[in-house]
Design a protein around this motif. Structure first.
Motif, PDB file in Angstrom:
ATOM      1  N   LEU A 155      -2.323  -2.058  -3.760  1.00  0.00           N
ATOM      2  CA  LEU A 155      -3.711  -2.513  -3.774  1.00  0.00           C
ATOM      3  C   LEU A 155      -3.820  -3.993  -4.137  1.00  0.00           C
ATOM      4  CD1 LEU A 155      -5.445   0.617  -5.348  1.00  0.00           C
ATOM      5  CD2 LEU A 155      -5.625  -0.196  -2.994  1.00  0.00           C
ATOM      6  N   THR A 156      -2.786  -4.548  -4.766  1.00  0.00           N
ATOM      7  CA  THR A 156      -2.824  -5.981  -5.083  1.00  0.00           C
ATOM      8  C   THR A 156      -2.001  -6.809  -4.098  1.00  0.00           C
ATOM      9  OG1 THR A 156      -0.993  -5.640  -6.621  1.00  0.00           O
ATOM     10  CG2 THR A 156      -3.205  -5.675  -7.575  1.00  0.00           C
ATOM     11  N   LEU A 175      -2.609  -6.533   2.176  1.00  0.00           N
ATOM     12  CA  LEU A 175      -3.324  -5.279   2.430  1.00  0.00           C
ATOM     13  C   LEU A 175      -4.695  -5.542   3.069  1.00  0.00           C
ATOM     14  CD1 LEU A 175      -3.423  -2.184   2.189  1.00  0.00           C
ATOM     15  CD2 LEU A 175      -4.549  -2.485  -0.013  1.00  0.00           C
ATOM     16  N   GLY A 176      -5.438  -6.500   2.495  1.00  0.00           N
ATOM     17  CA  GLY A 176      -6.769  -6.803   3.029  1.00  0.00           C
ATOM     18  C   GLY A 176      -6.697  -7.176   4.498  1.00  0.00           C
ATOM     19  N   GLN A 177      -5.723  -8.038   4.800  1.00  0.00           N
ATOM     20  CA  GLN A 177      -5.556  -8.473   6.189  1.00  0.00           C
ATOM     21  C   GLN A 177      -5.185  -7.288   7.078  1.00  0.00           C
ATOM     22  OE1 GLN A 177      -3.859 -12.223   7.129  1.00  0.00           O
ATOM     23  NE2 GLN A 177      -4.808 -11.702   9.060  1.00  0.00           N
ATOM     24  N   VAL A 207      -5.843  -4.099   6.628  1.00  0.00           N
ATOM     25  CA  VAL A 207      -7.000  -3.204   6.797  1.00  0.00           C
ATOM     26  C   VAL A 207      -7.969  -3.808   7.816  1.00  0.00           C
ATOM     27  CG1 VAL A 207      -9.038  -2.273   5.632  1.00  0.00           C
ATOM     28  CG2 VAL A 207      -6.808  -2.147   4.517  1.00  0.00           C
ATOM     29  N   ALA A 208      -8.223  -5.115   7.661  1.00  0.00           N
ATOM     30  CA  ALA A 208      -9.152  -5.782   8.594  1.00  0.00           C
ATOM     31  C   ALA A 208      -8.602  -5.726  10.018  1.00  0.00           C
ATOM     32  CB  ALA A 208      -9.368  -7.226   8.152  1.00  0.00           C
TER      33      ALA A 208
END
Lengths: 458, 308
Positions: free
Chosen positions: B76-77, B81-83, B85-86
């Motif tokens: 999660l850190t 991950l953000g990229q 998911v997007a």
């Protein structure tokens, strides 16, 4: 969207991720009764290579005759990072197996291989391996966890045919990276082919860039007491990326494919569609046997070093042992490693027999131009294999001469693959975006690398 | 109507319903199902349970330690991950907007054909039977960024390009969606054609007599009649596209600049590149939870449409 296909991939991933986690047999299971020590060793060529298989099995028989208390089980096993852990979990790994240099850091950090310090220190033959190479495979604790069995340093690989067409001298090494960039431009202008090719995918781009950065004076990690800190944003990294930017955007000499790994680039180089790349001499085998390159077209130069250049990044193949191998099994495996990989440097007949089998199988002889042992042992070996040498050694002489003097630079000891992945992204940015801001890219990579190393060393 | 009317003769001798008996597990039925149950237990349920445990462990497969939520904290850190998911959501969105209607339209056109319907169905199904790696190799040539690449040669003939396709941050993901759509649309088409064949032809005949055009027939007859199939296929497509892996793995490796890194590719890298199976299973578990939630929300949101 093929839902079934996606689901199958997901199911397979889940199954591989989890299967066998609870079941495994230890290396101790393979210790045979009756006083014999049983070990399994990899390296047995498959049925598609009958000459190599015959030669290997003959070696096994000879070894067992010489060591009647050792029962050797040769297996057709080659390193594959995707299946390694499942095999480890399932107890299917050979007792002694070979892995690429670049994997040693991860294997040591995860305690998946045996500490061999005691055996290396006690074996004169293992200690005869060049200290620079032995040091390159030490853990951060200073212990030996592997034995280099095939070593190399990255250098400049050139396609001599393209060099000649472009009016370049294929025997004159580059004295600077600027000179190399200009040569790449000439190749593209004269032939329309890519002058310089840069790997950019599967962490291979980062690995190659690390070689260039080392030649320009920096490593990716610096030791700080017993910890390592990230040094990704360094003058060497700036200079290396500036070199790539110049070849790509100022000289337009880097080809057109900027998402490429070695599997895709090897046929390009072998077919004469790429003039220069950075890599180890061991790739010659891949070019010649798989991609049908004429060995006469292959040449190598040493990596140009800046005033503060650190040397050539070491690489090659390591022999390692399962972490759960017993002492008796390590004793047996070390004997086998000496017999299989080092005796050729001390026994000319063994050297000649091995070279003969390799040549008969269509493999380049010698497979590497880099000496793993000192010159006192290496020169008689070269003499013994002379009748079977099937590659023009003169084409790589400048590389061979230089590697005798150039220091070997080790790969980053902590999370090397993750740092290479970061650099892959930076390289892709520089090669695909004309306005890529190298300063900003390296600053971001430095921040990410700092987090990665801090997490790994908690 | 009289309540004393004669009952239909067929029911005259019908026995009264038997009293409910307590359910018994029949041994023969159990034996019959045992192989299947065992196969599922060993190859499906047990790995799932092991995966669940592994997500709370750190293991080198020689020694295992429980680490609580550390693996979840790690994934999660992770800045990627953000990229990921997007990117995955972007892929799923593009595939739903542009990829999903293709088989529906193709099926409608095929269903309208008077002749060669079978041939057309076979032709659209060919990409599905091609092994994914073969498709990928083909498309690698199509997307060759040089001016000699197939697409760039065609575009070059009309003075466009060359386009960098997979190597440009903007065009990389749409290029993957195009390839994925091509290789999969035959499957959806075949299902839609079968569903279309089950629609009563009188509806179309009546509409034709009333002068309804093809688009109007599609909108007012085909789509409402297919709604259950559309709903199920769309749900499966969403689940499938949120697990996209093969295309970015083989074509781009997640590049350029991580613009095609997907959640499943991240899971793969954790496990098979970095050897961190705890993180890989933790992220797998999170993905499974998200997919279950997405499916539940989808079914809830569309329950009215599927019932009417």
């Amino acid at each position: 969207m093929t839902v079934l296909r996606k689901m199958a991939v997901a199911a397979a991933l889940t199954a591989v991720l989890t299967a066998g986690a609870g079941c495994g047999k230890s290396a101790g299971d393979s210790s045979a009764a009756g006083g014999k020590v049983k070990i399994s060793v990899n390296g047995l060529p498959g049925n598609d290579n009958p000459a190599g298989r015959k030669e290997f099995l003959a070696q096994v028989t000879a070894f067992e005759a010489k060591n009647p208390n050792i029962d050797l089980e040769p297996v057709d096993w080659t390193w594959d990072a995707r299946t390694f852990t499942a095999q480890l979990a399932g107890g299917d790994l050979p007792t002694s197996f070979q892995a690429p240099f670049t994997e040693s850091g991860g294997l040591i950090a995860r305690h998946q291989i045996k500490d061999l310090t005691k055996w290396v220190e006690a074996s004169p033959k293992l200690k005869s391996i060049l200290p620079t190479m032995l040091d390159a495979v030490k853990g951060t604790d200073g212990h030996y966890y592997a034995v280099p069995t095939f070593a190399t340093q990255n250098g400049i690989l050139i396609h001599r045919g393209l060099f000649t067409k472009a009016g370049l001298d294929p025997d004159k090494p580059f004295s600077s990276w600027d000179e190399l960039a200009q040569a790449a431009q000439k190749i593209t202008q004269a032939t329309g082919k890519a002058g310089y090719c840069q790997l950019t995918k599967q962490n291979q781009g980062g690995w190659i860039l690390t070689s260039i950065i080392a030649a320009m004076g920096n490593e990716l990690e610096t030791r700080d007491g017993d910890k390592f800190t990230a040094n990704v944003d360094s003058p060497g990294a700036h200079a290396a990326l500036e070199f790539l930017r110049k070849v790509r955007w100022d000289y337009n000499a880097a080809g057109s494919n900027f998402l490429i790994d070695f599997t895709a680039l090897a046929p390009e180089f072998a077919a004469g569609r790429c003039g220069i790349m950075v890599g180890p001499d061991g790739w010659l085998g891949e070019f010649v046997t798989k991609n049908k390159m004429n060995p006469r077209d292959f040449g190598m130069f040493p990596m140009p070093q800046t005033a503060n250049g650190l040397g050539g990044l070491g690489g090659g193949t390591l022999s390692v042992l399962r972490a759960d191998a017993t002492d008796a099994q390590v004793d047996a495996a070390v004997k086998w490693l000496e017999f299989r990989f080092l005796d050729q440097y001390y026994d000319t007949k063994t050297a000649a027999d091995l070279a003969k089998a390799q040549a008969a199988d269509g493999n380049p002889v010698p497979g590497t131009f880099y000496a793993i042992v000192n010159q006192q042992a290496y020169q008689p070996y070269l003499e013994a294999i002379k009748p079977y040498i099937n590659v023009p050694v003169a084409n790589v002489q400048t590389y061979v001469d230089a590697t005798r003097k150039l220091p070997v630079v080790s790969e980053p000891p902590i999370e090397a693959q993750q740092l290479y992945a970061l650099l892959d992204t930076v390289i892709q940015a520089v090669l695909t975006r004309k306005d890529a801001d190298i300063d900003a890219l390296l600053k971001q990579a430095q921040s990410q690398a700092t987090t990665i190393l801090a997490t790994a060393q908690r | 109507m009289s309540r004393t009317a004669v009952r239909p003769s067929g029911l005259r001798h019908q026995a009264p319903p038997a009293p409910a008996r307590p359910r018994r597990i029949r041994l023969d039925a159990l034996l019959f199902g045992l192989p299947t149950i065992l196969v599922f237990a060993i190859f499906s349920w047990w790995p799932l349970l092991r995966g669940l445990a592994l997500s709370f462990q750190r293991t080198n497969f020689l020694q295992t330690t429980w680490v609580g939520l550390e693996n979840f904290h790690r994934v999660l850190t992770d800045p990627l991950l953000g990229q990921a998911v997007a990117n995955t959501a972007y892929f799923a969105l593009l595939a739903a907007l542009f990829g999903f209607p293709v088989p529906l339209l193709a099926a409608t056109l095929i269903a309208e054909m008077r002749r060669s319907r079978q041939l057309a169905t076979v032709l659209v199904f060919i990409p599905v039977i091609l092994p994914p790696v073969v498709s990928i190799l083909l498309w690698r040539e199509f997307y060759d960024p040089g001016k000699d690449g197939l697409f760039n040669s065609l575009l070059g003939a009309v003075g466009i390009g060359p386009v960098a396709w997979l190597q440009d941050a903007v065009t990389a993901m749409p290029s993957l969606v195009l390839m994925a759509t091509w290789s999969a649309f035959g499957q959806g088409t075949v299902i839609f054609v079968a569903a279309l064949m089950s629609i009563r032809s009188e509806l179309y005949e009546a509409a034709e007599i009333d002068g309804a055009s093809l688009p109007r027939r599609f909108w007012h007859i085909t789509l409402p009649q297919l709604r259950t199939v559309v709903l199920v296929l769309l749900l499966l497509q969403i689940i499938g596209t949120l697990q996209v892996f093969t295309e970015p793995f083989l074509l781009t490796g997640g590049g350029p600049e991580n613009k095609t890194v997907t959640v499943l590719l991240l899971i793969y890298n954790y496990a098979f590149v970095y050897g961190d199976f705890g993180a890989a299973t933790a992220l797998s578990l999170l993905l499974a939870v998200v997919l279950a939630a997405v499916s539940a929300v989808y079914l809830f949101a569309t329950r009215k449409w599927s019932q009417t």
